[in-house]
Design an enzyme around this catalytic site. Structure first.
Site, PDB file in Angstrom:
ATOM      1  N   GLY A 100      -6.972   0.480   2.561  1.00  0.00           N
ATOM      2  CA  GLY A 100      -8.023   1.442   2.868  1.00  0.00           C
ATOM      3  C   GLY A 100      -7.722   2.334   4.048  1.00  0.00           C
TER       4      GLY A 100
ATOM      5  N   LEU B 132      -4.949   6.457   6.504  1.00  0.00           N
ATOM      6  CA  LEU B 132      -5.309   5.969   5.174  1.00  0.00           C
ATOM      7  C   LEU B 132      -4.075   5.385   4.494  1.00  0.00           C
ATOM      8  CD1 LEU B 132      -7.276   9.090   3.883  1.00  0.00           C
ATOM      9  CD2 LEU B 132      -8.222   7.081   4.987  1.00  0.00           C
TER      10      LEU B 132
ATOM     11  N   SER C 243      -7.853   2.914   8.639  1.00  0.00           N
ATOM     12  CA  SER C 243      -7.950   2.361   9.993  1.00  0.00           C
ATOM     13  C   SER C 243      -8.445   3.479  10.912  1.00  0.00           C
ATOM     14  CB  SER C 243      -6.611   1.806  10.477  1.00  0.00           C
ATOM     15  OG  SER C 243      -5.611   2.806  10.487  1.00  0.00           O
TER      16      SER C 243
ATOM     17  N   THR D 140       2.638   2.134  10.068  1.00  0.00           N
ATOM     18  CA  THR D 140       1.562   2.312  11.033  1.00  0.00           C
ATOM     19  C   THR D 140       1.444   1.055  11.876  1.00  0.00           C
ATOM     20  OG1 THR D 140      -0.675   3.169  11.368  1.00  0.00           O
ATOM     21  CG2 THR D 140      -0.392   1.472   9.652  1.00  0.00           C
ATOM     22  N   TYR D 141       0.614   1.138  12.880  1.00  0.00           N
ATOM     23  CA  TYR D 141       0.347  -0.001  13.761  1.00  0.00           C
ATOM     24  C   TYR D 141      -1.114  -0.394  13.615  1.00  0.00           C
ATOM     25  CZ  TYR D 141      -0.726  -2.587  18.016  1.00  0.00           C
ATOM     26  OH  TYR D 141      -1.171  -3.534  18.899  1.00  0.00           O
TER      27      TYR D 141
ATOM     28  N   ARG E  27       0.854  -1.194   0.000  1.00  0.00           N
ATOM     29  CA  ARG E  27       0.000   0.000   0.000  1.00  0.00           C
ATOM     30  C   ARG E  27       0.885   1.236   0.000  1.00  0.00           C
ATOM     31  NH1 ARG E  27       1.276   2.140   4.625  1.00  0.00           N
ATOM     32  NH2 ARG E  27       1.538   0.895   6.497  1.00  0.00           N
TER      33      ARG E  27
ATOM     34  N   GLY F 185       2.029   4.956   1.695  1.00  0.00           N
ATOM     35  CA  GLY F 185       2.278   5.401   3.066  1.00  0.00           C
ATOM     36  C   GLY F 185       3.526   4.793   3.674  1.00  0.00           C
TER      37      GLY F 185
ATOM     38  N   CYS G 268       3.223   7.065  10.334  1.00  0.00           N
ATOM     39  CA  CYS G 268       3.091   7.615   8.974  1.00  0.00           C
ATOM     40  C   CYS G 268       4.340   8.385   8.549  1.00  0.00           C
ATOM     41  CB  CYS G 268       1.842   8.479   8.849  1.00  0.00           C
ATOM     42  SG  CYS G 268       0.334   7.599   9.316  1.00  0.00           S
TER      43      CYS G 268
END
Length: 194
Positions: A131, A119, A133, A56-57, A51, A53, A149
Site C-alpha cells: 500500500g 506507494l 507509507s 524504500t525505508y 510489491r 517499486g 524509489c
C-alpha cells in the site's frame, strides 16, 4: 507474511480491510528493485518485498497502510488505485495544513519537491496488498543510504519537518476517513465496507 496469507485465503465475500501499522527499521526492495539503489545498508536489514517499486525505508515514526482490497470486485484498475491513494494522502496533509502535490515523473506525494509519502502495491488474483507509507516524525537519515524509489538524490521529508506536532491517533483517523471517502467505503470497527 500476514497480508499475503489474508489475500490468498480470501473469497468473494471477504471484507476489504485497511491495516495501519509501523515497522521496525528496514529497507524494502520491490520485485523489480535493483540492489544498486542500496548505497549503504549499514546495520539496517534489507528485505525483498513482492510489491511494485524500487527501494524504500520503513521505520518508527512512519504510518504504513496495507490495502487488502478486492479491486476486481470493485471494478477498479491500478491507475485508479494509485491516483486515488495519492489524492487521499494529499487531503490528509491538507487537513494538517501542509500543501502537497503529486509529481508526474514519480509516484507518491511531495512537499516542495521532497517526498513525504510513497506507494507500492501488489495485485494478486484481482486483490491488492501492500500500500502506502506516510512519513510522520521519522528518522530521515536512512534515506541518504539509498536512492529512494530508484531516484538518485531524491529528498525526503516528514510531517514533523513541516512544523506540525504529531498526534499519531489523529493522523490514523484522517487516513481512515480520507481513504474511505476516496474509494467509496464506510468503516465498521476500522474495517472498510463497500
Amino acid at each position: 507474511m500476514e497480508m499475503k496469507s489474508f489475500t490468498d485465503t480470501r473469497n468473494d465475500h471477504t471484507t476489504d480491510e485497511l491495516w495501519l501499522l509501523e515497522h521496525p527499521p528496514v529497507f524494502t526492495l520491490g520485485q523489480a528493485g535493483k540492489e544498486e539503489h542500496i548505497l549503504d545498508a549499514g546495520n539496517i536489514e534489507v528485505v525483498r518485498a513482492d510489491r511494485g517499486g524500487q527501494v524504500t525505508y520503513h521505520g518508527p515514526g512512519q504510518l504504513v497502510g496495507y490495502t487488502l482490497w478486492d479491486i476486481k470486485r470493485r471494478e477498479m484498475g491500478i491507475k485508479r488505485l494509485v491516483c486515488g491513494m495519492e489524492s487521499a494522502l494529499i487531503r490528509i496533509l491538507d487537513e494538517l495544513g501542509i500543501r502537497a502535490v503529486t509529481d508526474a515523473s514519480a509516484h507518491g506525494v511531495f512537499v516542495e519537491q521532497e517526498k513525504i509519502a510513497s506507494l507500492g502495491f501488489r495485485i494478486r488474483k484481482g486483490c491488492t496488498y501492500h500500500g502506502f507509507s506516510l512519513n510522520l516524525d521519522l528518522e530521515l537519515e536512512p534515506f541518504s543510504r539509498i536512492n529512494p524509489c530508484g531516484y538518485a538524490g531524491m529528498k525526503v521529508t516528514d510531517i514533523a519537518s513541516q512544523g506540525v506536532i504529531i498526534n499519531r491517533g489523529r493522523i490514523e483517523e484522517l487516513a481512515i476517513k480520507h481513504v474511505a471517502m476516496e474509494f467509496g467505503y464506510y468503516t465498521v470497527d476500522s474495517r472498510l465496507m463497500v
